[in-house]
Enzyme design. Structure first.
Site, PDB file in Angstrom:
ATOM      1  N   ARG A  47      -4.147  -1.801   4.510  1.00 53.84           N
ATOM      2  CA  ARG A  47      -4.205  -2.457   6.153  1.00 53.84           C
ATOM      3  C   ARG A  47      -2.813  -3.293   6.245  1.00 53.84           C
ATOM      4  NH1 ARG A  47     -10.382  -4.362   6.148  1.00 53.84           N
ATOM      5  NH2 ARG A  47     -11.194  -2.381   6.345  1.00 53.84           N
ATOM      6  N   HIS A  48      -1.743  -2.428   5.864  1.00 55.14           N
ATOM      7  CA  HIS A  48      -0.363  -3.205   6.259  1.00 55.14           C
ATOM      8  C   HIS A  48       0.781  -2.141   6.299  1.00 55.14           C
ATOM      9  CE1 HIS A  48      -0.434  -2.883   1.633  1.00 55.14           C
ATOM     10  NE2 HIS A  48       0.803  -2.521   2.042  1.00 55.14           N
ATOM     11  N   ALA A  49       1.929  -2.728   6.840  1.00 54.34           N
ATOM     12  CA  ALA A  49       2.950  -1.596   6.754  1.00 54.34           C
ATOM     13  C   ALA A  49       4.142  -2.385   5.944  1.00 54.34           C
ATOM     14  CB  ALA A  49       3.434  -1.676   8.092  1.00 54.34           C
TER      15      ALA A  49
END
Length: 147
Positions: free
Chosen positions: A63-65
Site C-alpha cells: 500500500r505504497h509507492a
C-alpha cells in the site's frame, strides 16, 4: 576479484515500469539452483535485502509507492499476488515460481495479498531504507505521477 558469473534471465514486459523476469535454473536429479548476483544480472546495484514471512492469507501488505527505489521481488517459497498501479492502469500478477521475479521501478503503487501459508517474499532493493522515499497516500501518489 569481481565475480565473473552471469545470471541469464528473460524479461517479459508487463507494463511501462515493471517486468516479470524468469531466472535461469541450474540443476539435476538432486535439485535445482537459482543464483542471483548483483554484478550485472539485475537492473540496479543491491543496497538492501529483506524478506517477509508468516503473513496471513487475508493480509494486505505494501500500500505504497516509491519515488526513487527500484525492487526485484520473488517468492523462493510459496506464492502471493501483487497489484501494481502506475496511475493509469492496474494489473495483478501472481508470483508462484521460485525462479521468477517481479522488477518494479519507482512511481508504481503496489499492494500484495493472497499469501499461501508457507509464503516467503524476498525483496532486493536499489536503496537503503528512507522514509522520505515512500508515498503512503494513494491520492498523493496520483498527484505526483500525473504531474
Amino acid at each position: 576479484m569481481p565475480c565473473r558469473c552471469q545470471l541469464l534471465f528473460q524479461a517479459r514486459r508487463v507494463s511501462v515500469d515493471y517486468q516479470l523476469i524468469d531466472f535461469d535454473v541450474k540443476g539435476d536429479a538432486t535439485g535445482s539452483l537459482v543464483a542471483i548476483e548483483g554484478a550485472g544480472n539485475i537492473p540496479f546495484k543491491i543496497k538492501r535485502v529483506y524478506y517477509i514471512y508468516g503473513t496471513t492469507s487475508a493480509a494486505v501488505r505494501g500500500r505504497h509507492a516509491h519515488r526513487r527505489l527500484q525492487q526485484l521481488i520473488f517468492c523462493p517459497i510459496g506464492s502471493c499476488e501483487f497489484t501494481l498501479d502506475d496511475g493509469r492502469e492496474r494489473q495483478t500478477i501472481r508470483l508462484q515460481h521460485p525462479n521468477q521475479g517481479l522488477y518494479i521501478k519507482n512511481s508504481i503503487w503496489r499492494e500484495f495479498n493472497n499469501f499461501s501459508p508457507d509464503c516467503v517474499v524476498m525483496v532486493l532493493a536499489s536503496e537503503c531504507y528512507d522514509e522520505s522515499d515512500y508515498i503512503r497516500n494513494y491520492d498523493e501518489f496520483l498527484r505526483e505521477v500525473r504531474g
